[in-house]
Scaffold this active site. Structure first.
Site, PDB file in Angstrom:
ATOM      1  N   ASP A   1      34.225  -5.090 -60.803  1.00 42.53           N
ATOM      2  CA  ASP A   1      33.650  -6.431 -60.890  1.00 42.53           C
ATOM      3  C   ASP A   1      32.207  -6.504 -60.368  1.00 42.53           C
ATOM      4  O   ASP A   1      31.887  -5.897 -59.331  1.00 42.53           O
ATOM      5  CB  ASP A   1      34.543  -7.363 -60.042  1.00 42.53           C
ATOM      6  CG  ASP A   1      34.164  -8.823 -60.140  1.00 42.53           C
ATOM      7  OD1 ASP A   1      34.415  -9.420 -61.192  1.00 42.53           O
ATOM      8  OD2 ASP A   1      33.607  -9.370 -59.155  1.00 42.53           O
TER       9      ASP A   1
ATOM     10  N   GLU B   1      31.637  -4.173 -64.987  1.00 43.67           N
ATOM     11  CA  GLU B   1      31.058  -5.467 -65.340  1.00 43.67           C
ATOM     12  C   GLU B   1      29.704  -5.508 -64.632  1.00 43.67           C
ATOM     13  O   GLU B   1      29.639  -5.581 -63.402  1.00 43.67           O
ATOM     14  CB  GLU B   1      31.947  -6.613 -64.857  1.00 43.67           C
ATOM     15  CG  GLU B   1      31.426  -7.950 -65.361  1.00 43.67           C
ATOM     16  CD  GLU B   1      31.653  -9.126 -64.416  1.00 43.67           C
ATOM     17  OE1 GLU B   1      31.799 -10.248 -64.900  1.00 43.67           O
ATOM     18  OE2 GLU B   1      31.656  -8.930 -63.181  1.00 43.67           O
TER      19      GLU B   1
END
Ligand code: NOJ
Length: 511
Positions: free
Chosen positions: A214, A277
């Site tokens: 993330d 990401e």
């Protein structure tokens, strides 16, 4: 399990060889056609009737993933969390939130998924923890603190407001790139790298094949904590207007990130699949990709549904050599609402015809639209997500007849809304449904090979070649001549007189 090649086993097979050979591109063969299905665990399937999706619910519906033909499933975070940010505020990286199950359920799920030829990927949030993580109380040295009694600069949180908050334990001011409930870890501390590497190794030991990592652009910040300058152009992932008013020159994406990612790679092992990401344009992904297998190409995600814009976005992703293609996730409006329902079939064809890992968000295969969010009920019923993302996270409609479309026997945490074309059950049984289309496209994907060539946008039609195949996507309402003659292998709508219908797409084979 059948003889379908799978991500994990092939990665492990190639990892041995990659020790001698350079890592870059070593696994490009398998990664060229991998399809990953994203599950938002609260909203997939509830097995125990508490209204919240859980790991047992996912296990019980693996047949759907098998039916679609996906290679891996990625679960948004399952760790214990006070849910200030839908699970992206982690209170224990090695645990599982009791609402979802226990660590043993992850092991069971990983094993059961492998039986279906599917690998399990977890979502790890390395940038920040929950403010309720024991580390924040007991090991403050793992976090980023202001050197003064107040915010040391003008940095803003992605969801609005200053990126600095006063510590409730009275130890000064801490940094949070997102909500105040998410203090940022200090990735310049070797202890942080060591802890997080240990977390990845822990889950690999439980049968997890890889990780979605993330917000990687937020791992490192300027050590001098300099002010961010005013923004001159919009960032790739539009956040809160206050956050967007600044260019995040010092508050994100700093040199040295490779060291942090090397630690994560070491913890995960060579055989693990790592997708990042990275909230930056693709041309800034290079230092990250030294250690990752893929990174999301957000240019494609946010491109206007116009041939030229799509061409530009795909070109940007292809330039990294490691693009993961994605059009939808739990953070942004559902595809049908973003690009228009009439374009959803063509979008599925485009996504699944590109070489490189393709990601589908749960419900995309149903052409599910946004839900209403949490029904308004006054201040005592605030939305779950303060950034307004509830409408994109509604539970899956499994059946036609059962209450709440078979998602739960209890009261669902968010209302279950179905797609105009119906639930999973109905769509699987209906020829021509979005789910059947996605399934057929996943099967077709394995027959496409070779790089993207002759990428072009003309008259509203995006087209490219892959080996003997030509992919063409008509982004306008009117029928358009197909770019080249050929035998139609797949079409979202019937072609006539060599024309692709408005908002249709096709794959042809040169004869
Ligand atoms: C990206 C995640 O997808 C999003 O849901 C989350 O709010 C932020 N990272 C912060 O962790």
């Amino acid at each position: 399990m059948g003889d379908r090649p799978v991500l994990c086993s092939i990665r492990e097979h190639t990892a041995g060889r990659s020790r001698a050979a350079p890592r870059r591109g070593a696994r490009s063969g398998i990664l060229a056609w991998v399809v990953v299905y994203q599950i938002y665990p609260r909203s997939f399937a509830d097995a125990d009737g508490d209204g919240i999706g859980d790991l047992a619910g996912i296990s019980a519906h693996l047949d759907h993933l098998r039916w679609l033909g996906v290679d891996a499933l990625w679960m948004s975070p399952i760790h214990p969390s006070p849910m200030a940010d839908g699970g992206y505020d982690v209170a224990d990286y090695r645990g599982v939130d009791p609402a979802f199950g226990a660590v043993a359920d992850v092991e069971r799920l990983a094993a059961a998924a492998r039986e279906h030829g599917i690998d399990l990927l977890l979502d790890i949030v390395p940038c920040h923890t929950s403010i309720e993580h024991a580390w924040f109380r007991e090991r403050p040295e793992l976090y980023v603190w202001s050197p003064v009694d107040g915010p040391p600069n003008n940095w803003r949180g992605a969801f609005g407001g200053p990126a600095w908050s006063r510590d409730p334990h009275g130890r000064g001011w801490y940094l949070h790139s997102f909500y105040p409930e998410q203090p940022d870890l200090d990735w310049r501390s070797p202890k942080v790298a060591q802890e997080l590497a240990g977390v990845l190794a822990f889950w690999r030991g439980k049968g997890v094949a890889g990780f979605r990592l993330d917000a990687l652009q937020q791992l490192l910040k300027d050590p001098e904590l300099r002010d961010d300058p005013p923004a001159v152009s919009p960032s790739i992932m539009a956040g809160h207007p206050g956050h967007e008013a600044l260019e995040h020159r010092f508050s994100s994406d700093q040199p040295g990130v490779g060291q942090a990612l090397a630690a994560l790679r070491e913890g995960a092992g060579d055989g693990a699949f790592l997708v990042g990401e990275i909230g930056l344009p693709s041309d800034r992904h290079r230092p990250y990709l030294e250690h990752l297998d893929a990174s999301f190409c957000f240019e494609l995600f946010f491109a206007a549904w116009e041939a030229e814009a799509l061409e530009e976005a795909i070109t940007a992703g292809l330039a990294t050599g490691k693009a993961a293609w994605v059009l939808s996730n739990h953070d942004f409006p559902r595809l049908a609402d973003r690009i228009g329902r009439a374009n959803v079939a063509a979008a599925a064809l485009l996504l699944l015809a590109l070489p490189g890992p393709a990601f589908l968000f749960q419900g995309d295969e149903l052409a599910l639209g946004n839900g209403p969010g949490r029904p308004p009920g006054g201040p005592e019923h605030p939305p779950y997500d303060r950034a307004g993302r509830d409408p994109f996270r509604h539970p899956m409609p499994w059946t036609e007849d059962h209450p709440h479309h078979g998602f739960t026997t209890g009261v669902p945490w968010l209302e279950v809304t179905s797609a105009p074309e119906g639930s999973v059950e109905l769509q699987r049984a209906t020829p021509g449904s979005p789910a059947r289309l996605v399934r057929d496209l996943i099967a077709l994907r394995r027959k496409l090979s070779g790089p993207v060539e002759a990428l072009a946008a003309r008259g509203g039609v995006l087209s490219f070649r892959r080996g003997p195949h030509v992919v063409a996507v008509n982004t306008v309402r009117e029928a358009r001549p197909a770019p080249t003659p050929g035998e139609v292998v797949f079409a979202t709508a019937r072609r006539s007189n060599g024309h692709i219908p408005g908002q249709g797409a096709s794959v042809t084979r040169t004869v």
